[in-house]
Design a protein around this motif. Structure first.
Motif, PDB file in Angstrom:
ATOM      1  N   GLN A 107       0.472  -0.869   0.257  1.00 23.85           N
ATOM      2  CA  GLN A 107       0.038  -0.461  -0.034  1.00 23.85           C
ATOM      3  C   GLN A 107       0.811   1.266  -0.025  1.00 23.85           C
ATOM      4  N   VAL A 108       1.834   0.790   0.151  1.00 17.85           N
ATOM      5  CA  VAL A 108       3.148   2.728  -0.006  1.00 17.85           C
ATOM      6  C   VAL A 108       3.047   2.599  -2.017  1.00 17.85           C
ATOM      7  N   ASP A 109       3.606   4.139  -1.985  1.00 13.35           N
ATOM      8  CA  ASP A 109       3.692   3.966  -3.450  1.00 13.35           C
ATOM      9  C   ASP A 109       5.086   3.047  -4.224  1.00 13.35           C
ATOM     10  N   LEU A 110       5.021   2.413  -3.715  1.00 12.82           N
ATOM     11  CA  LEU A 110       6.498   1.865  -4.670  1.00 12.82           C
ATOM     12  C   LEU A 110       5.999   0.700  -5.058  1.00 12.82           C
ATOM     13  N   PHE A 111       7.215   0.166  -5.580  1.00 11.76           N
ATOM     14  CA  PHE A 111       7.123  -0.972  -6.755  1.00 11.76           C
ATOM     15  C   PHE A 111       7.917  -1.557  -6.001  1.00 11.76           C
ATOM     16  N   PRO A 112       7.572  -2.905  -6.055  1.00 12.07           N
ATOM     17  CA  PRO A 112       8.269  -4.168  -5.302  1.00 12.07           C
ATOM     18  C   PRO A 112       9.928  -4.226  -6.107  1.00 12.07           C
ATOM     19  N   SER A 113      10.578  -3.675  -7.394  1.00 10.70           N
ATOM     20  CA  SER A 113      11.637  -3.630  -7.947  1.00 10.70           C
ATOM     21  C   SER A 113      11.574  -2.893  -8.500  1.00 10.70           C
ATOM     22  N   ASN A 114      12.341  -2.348  -9.369  1.00 10.69           N
ATOM     23  CA  ASN A 114      12.833  -1.047 -10.367  1.00 10.69           C
ATOM     24  C   ASN A 114      12.019  -1.355 -11.798  1.00 10.69           C
ATOM     25  N   SER A 115      12.559  -3.017 -11.744  1.00  4.88           N
ATOM     26  CA  SER A 115      12.363  -3.616 -12.743  1.00  4.88           C
ATOM     27  C   SER A 115      10.277  -4.340 -12.644  1.00  4.88           C
ATOM     28  N   MET A 116       9.805  -3.611 -13.929  1.00  9.46           N
ATOM     29  CA  MET A 116       8.783  -4.441 -13.673  1.00  9.46           C
ATOM     30  C   MET A 116       8.241  -6.020 -14.289  1.00  9.46           C
ATOM     31  N   ASP A 117       8.861  -6.188 -14.705  1.00 11.88           N
ATOM     32  CA  ASP A 117       9.222  -7.537 -14.795  1.00 11.88           C
ATOM     33  C   ASP A 117       9.256  -8.761 -13.613  1.00 11.88           C
ATOM     34  N   GLU A 118       9.591  -8.222 -13.028  1.00 12.50           N
ATOM     35  CA  GLU A 118      10.196  -8.502 -11.851  1.00 12.50           C
ATOM     36  C   GLU A 118       9.609  -7.934 -10.482  1.00 12.50           C
ATOM     37  N   PRO A 139      -4.587  -4.724  -6.653  1.00 13.04           N
ATOM     38  CA  PRO A 139      -4.331  -2.992  -7.584  1.00 13.04           C
ATOM     39  C   PRO A 139      -3.003  -2.691  -7.493  1.00 13.04           C
ATOM     40  N   LEU A 140      -2.109  -3.557  -6.772  1.00 13.38           N
ATOM     41  CA  LEU A 140      -0.661  -2.924  -7.644  1.00 13.38           C
ATOM     42  C   LEU A 140      -0.667  -3.749  -8.400  1.00 13.38           C
ATOM     43  N   ALA A 141      -0.712  -4.672  -8.225  1.00 13.97           N
ATOM     44  CA  ALA A 141      -0.337  -6.117 -10.167  1.00 13.97           C
ATOM     45  C   ALA A 141      -0.917  -5.197 -11.127  1.00 13.97           C
ATOM     46  N   LYS A 142      -2.298  -4.181 -10.682  1.00 16.02           N
ATOM     47  CA  LYS A 142      -2.516  -4.080 -11.879  1.00 16.02           C
ATOM     48  C   LYS A 142      -2.218  -2.639 -12.814  1.00 16.02           C
ATOM     49  N   GLU A 143      -1.242  -2.112 -11.051  1.00 17.51           N
ATOM     50  CA  GLU A 143      -0.533  -0.835 -11.959  1.00 17.51           C
ATOM     51  C   GLU A 143       0.945  -0.775 -12.211  1.00 17.51           C
ATOM     52  N   VAL A 144       1.001  -2.416 -11.776  1.00 19.07           N
ATOM     53  CA  VAL A 144       2.777  -2.962 -12.429  1.00 19.07           C
ATOM     54  C   VAL A 144       2.044  -3.323 -14.091  1.00 19.07           C
ATOM     55  N   LYS A 145       0.616  -3.889 -14.102  1.00 25.30           N
ATOM     56  CA  LYS A 145       0.582  -4.355 -15.538  1.00 25.30           C
ATOM     57  C   LYS A 145       0.674  -2.681 -16.344  1.00 25.30           C
ATOM     58  N   ALA A 146       0.525  -1.777 -16.170  1.00 23.02           N
ATOM     59  CA  ALA A 146      -0.617  -0.873 -16.877  1.00 23.02           C
ATOM     60  C   ALA A 146       0.923  -0.095 -17.228  1.00 23.02           C
ATOM     61  N   GLN A 147       2.557  -0.423 -15.687  1.00 25.54           N
ATOM     62  CA  GLN A 147       3.336   0.094 -16.142  1.00 25.54           C
ATOM     63  C   GLN A 147       4.096  -0.556 -16.982  1.00 25.54           C
ATOM     64  N   LEU A 148       4.057  -2.296 -17.416  1.00 19.92           N
ATOM     65  CA  LEU A 148       4.486  -2.954 -18.039  1.00 19.92           C
ATOM     66  C   LEU A 148       4.088  -2.611 -20.191  1.00 19.92           C
ATOM     67  N   LYS A 149       2.851  -2.379 -19.729  1.00 17.60           N
ATOM     68  CA  LYS A 149       2.065  -1.914 -20.983  1.00 17.60           C
ATOM     69  C   LYS A 149       2.900  -0.419 -21.220  1.00 17.60           C
ATOM     70  N   GLU A 151       5.374   0.959 -21.394  1.00 16.77           N
ATOM     71  CA  GLU A 151       7.114   0.617 -21.252  1.00 16.77           C
ATOM     72  C   GLU A 151       7.439  -0.539 -22.653  1.00 16.77           C
ATOM     73  N   ARG A 152       6.556  -1.279 -22.876  1.00 16.42           N
ATOM     74  CA  ARG A 152       6.807  -1.540 -24.019  1.00 16.42           C
ATOM     75  C   ARG A 152       6.352  -0.775 -25.489  1.00 16.42           C
ATOM     76  N   ALA A 153       5.303   0.167 -25.181  1.00 20.20           N
ATOM     77  CA  ALA A 153       4.950   1.035 -26.161  1.00 20.20           C
ATOM     78  C   ALA A 153       6.305   1.598 -26.737  1.00 20.20           C
ATOM     79  N   TRP A 154       6.851   2.763 -25.419  1.00 20.58           N
ATOM     80  CA  TRP A 154       7.632   3.192 -25.341  1.00 20.58           C
ATOM     81  C   TRP A 154       8.787   2.302 -26.327  1.00 20.58           C
ATOM     82  N   SER A 155       9.047   1.043 -26.098  1.00 23.53           N
ATOM     83  CA  SER A 155       9.978   0.498 -26.780  1.00 23.53           C
ATOM     84  C   SER A 155       9.773   0.492 -28.374  1.00 23.53           C
ATOM     85  N   ASP A 156       8.274  -0.319 -28.095  1.00 22.07           N
ATOM     86  CA  ASP A 156       8.256  -0.433 -29.360  1.00 22.07           C
ATOM     87  C   ASP A 156       8.167   1.373 -31.006  1.00 22.07           C
ATOM     88  N   TYR A 157       8.272   1.761 -30.508  1.00 25.64           N
ATOM     89  CA  TYR A 157       7.858   3.359 -30.653  1.00 25.64           C
ATOM     90  C   TYR A 157       9.466   3.486 -31.099  1.00 25.64           C
TER      91      TYR A 157
END
Length: 182
Positions: A107-118, A139-149, A151-157
């Motif tokens: 519930q803290v505004d942090l992810f488990p890792s700086n890597s969204m895959d991790e 909700p945290l899993a949903k945020e990570v999934k959005a971040q991954l999406k 990141e992948r969009a930027w990578s593709d761009y």
């Protein structure tokens, strides 16, 4: 500076008493009374310069996890308390087997890792191990999934925008030769 642990504990209790949980389970948030930030500022005077993350965790036994997490959020992102809370230490809580630490960290505004895959891998494991924490892990899993999406969009761009040509045409070869001659 820390004048006494009992004084810090008493001030922390005051801070928590000025935090209110609103909403229904699964979509709760913390609201603050007007005096909460004054009380929090006073609390900072009682805290040592090191080890505050763990000290607050230990002094917050019995307090709702959402309130403890919100206190960490305020302290992590507050310029007055910059560096007081060790965000990396809280990130490490995701890797413990301690349910309360995981519930707070989620519930803290942090992810488990700086890597969204991790982060995605860690959260998936926690959801299996602690199904009773689904209300904070989903909700945290949903945020990570959005971040991954994103990141992948930027990578593709970037790949589409800056990709080298598949073949070396005579025009490209001339440009490269001209660059080397300079």
């Amino acid at each position: 500076m820390l004048s006494s642990l009992p004084a810090a504990r008493e001030q922390l209790e005051l801070v928590y008493s000025l935090m209110y949980i609103e909403g229904r389970p699964g979509s709760q948030q913390v609201a603050f009374a007007d005096l909460m930030f004054t009380a929090l500022s006073d609390l900072l005077d009682y805290l040592p310069e090191e080890g505050v993350t763990e000290l607050l965790f230990r002094l917050s036994e019995g307090v709702e996890a959402i309130k403890v997490a919100e206190l960490y959020n305020v302290l992590i992102w507050s310029t007055d308390a910059r560096g007081l809370i060790d965000a990396e230490e809280i990130q490490e809580w995701f890797y413990t087997k301690q349910r309360r630490r995981i519930e707070i960290a989620a519930q803290v505004d942090l992810f488990p890792s700086n890597s969204m895959d991790e982060s995605e891998r860690v959260i998936a494991g926690l959801r299996k191990q602690f199904p009773d924490l689904e209300h904070v892990l989903k909700p945290l899993a949903k945020e990570v999934k959005a971040q991954l999406k994103e990141e992948r969009a930027w990578s593709d761009y970037r790949k589409d925008t800056f990709e080298m040509p598949k073949e070396m045409t005579p025009g490209i070869m001339k440009i490269i030769k001209d660059i080397k001659l300079r």
